[in-house]
Design an enzyme around this catalytic site. Structure first.
Site, PDB file in Angstrom:
ATOM      1  N   GLU A 198       0.832  -1.214   0.000  1.00  0.00           N
ATOM      2  CA  GLU A 198       0.000   0.000   0.000  1.00  0.00           C
ATOM      3  C   GLU A 198       0.859   1.254   0.000  1.00  0.00           C
ATOM      4  OE1 GLU A 198      -0.076  -2.621   1.909  1.00  0.00           O
ATOM      5  OE2 GLU A 198      -2.047  -3.001   2.782  1.00  0.00           O
TER       6      GLU A 198
ATOM      7  N   CYS B 166      -2.019  -2.670   7.193  1.00  0.00           N
ATOM      8  CA  CYS B 166      -1.492  -2.620   8.560  1.00  0.00           C
ATOM      9  C   CYS B 166      -1.671  -1.214   9.131  1.00  0.00           C
ATOM     10  CB  CYS B 166      -0.025  -3.025   8.575  1.00  0.00           C
ATOM     11  SG  CYS B 166       1.055  -1.754   7.906  1.00  0.00           S
TER      12      CYS B 166
END
Ligand code: THU
Length: 254
Positions: free
Chosen positions: A171, A201
């Site tokens: 990401e 996360c």
């Protein structure tokens, strides 16, 4: 449309869309913050508010659709959205105005399933990006695809490191690629992995929240898809939207 462009705007050439707002929004305001003004325009008989006129050239839209490689309907929907946002007081003279308007256009096209890229296509890009993952330590491949408000897509994979701690998640790879290419507004993030749903996360949620308060997040694994938003994934975030940036700037200057 060329005649209208010439006669009404003094520009003697073909264009794709012309819009003529009738509401005089006060400077810096758009329809969303002009309720009182719009009440004056309310037509009880029509049960509608007249905002102005939009003229779209279908032959020009057809040419542009061919050029951009998407469907004619998508191009016309885009031109209509563009015209509507003009009628609602949006403009694109300054850079920040153009970015805000593009963001709104992309959001509204997504809402009616006319985005330049569909969710399924964006999910597939994330799946395809998984194959570039550099994962000699965890062997857990992650691919992410980030759709920017201007329609560009940035893909990223996880890049691991022998030091473990210097690993970069998929990401953040996608986000950093985007920001370094000048994109800072985003509408959708897709993340793909295998085995279990690859929800971002905590570190990635925080870094994403710097740029996108209302990002849609779609995760996919083994043919399954789940959906959420960054707001749901990181409520009460420490981000510019919560005023943190202003406070920090103030502190630095003091
Ligand atoms: N990983 C991501 O790419 N995104 C996340 O949000 C969580 C974890 C990667 C980092 C590492 O390469 C592997 O997954 C195992 O933690």
């Amino acid at each position: 449309i060329r005649a209208a462009n010439r006669e009404l705007r003094g520009v003697d050439r073909v264009t794709d869309v012309l819009s003529f707002p009738t509401v005089q929004y006060s400077p810096g305001s758009t329809a969303g913050s002009s309720t009182k003004l719009l009440q004056l325009e309310w037509n009880a008989e029509e049960c509608a508010c007249f905002l102005g006129d939009i003229m779209i050239s279908v032959p020009q839209a057809r040419r542009q659709a061919l050029e951009y490689g998407h469907m004619e309907a998508r191009e016309i929907a885009y031109l209509l959205a563009h015209g509507l946002f003009h009628l609602m007081g949006y403009d694109h003279e300054k850079d920040w105005e153009r970015t805000a308007m593009r963001h709104k256009e992309e959001q509204s096209l997504q809402a009616v399933g006319m985005a330049r890229i569909t969710d399924e296509e964006l999910l597939q890009r994330a799946r395809d990006t998984m194959k570039h993952a550099y994962v000699p330590y965890s062997h857990y491949r992650v691919g992410a695809s980030l759709l920017a408000a201007d329609g560009r897509v940035f893909d990223g994979c996880n890049v691991e490191n022998a030091s473990y701690g210097l690993t970069n998640c998929a990401e953040r790879t996608a986000l950093f690629k985007a920001v370094s290419e000048g994109a800072t507004q985003f509408t959708t993030l897709t993340i793909a992995a295998e085995g279990f749903p690859p929800w971002p996360c905590g570190a990635c949620r925080q870094v994403l929240s710097e740029f996108c308060a209302n990002l849609r997040v779609l995760v996919t694994h083994d043919g399954k898809v789940e959906q959420s938003t960054l707001q749901e994934l990181l409520p009460h975030s420490f981000s510019p939207a919560s005023g943190v940036q202003t406070v920090l700037k103030g502190t630095r200057n003091d």
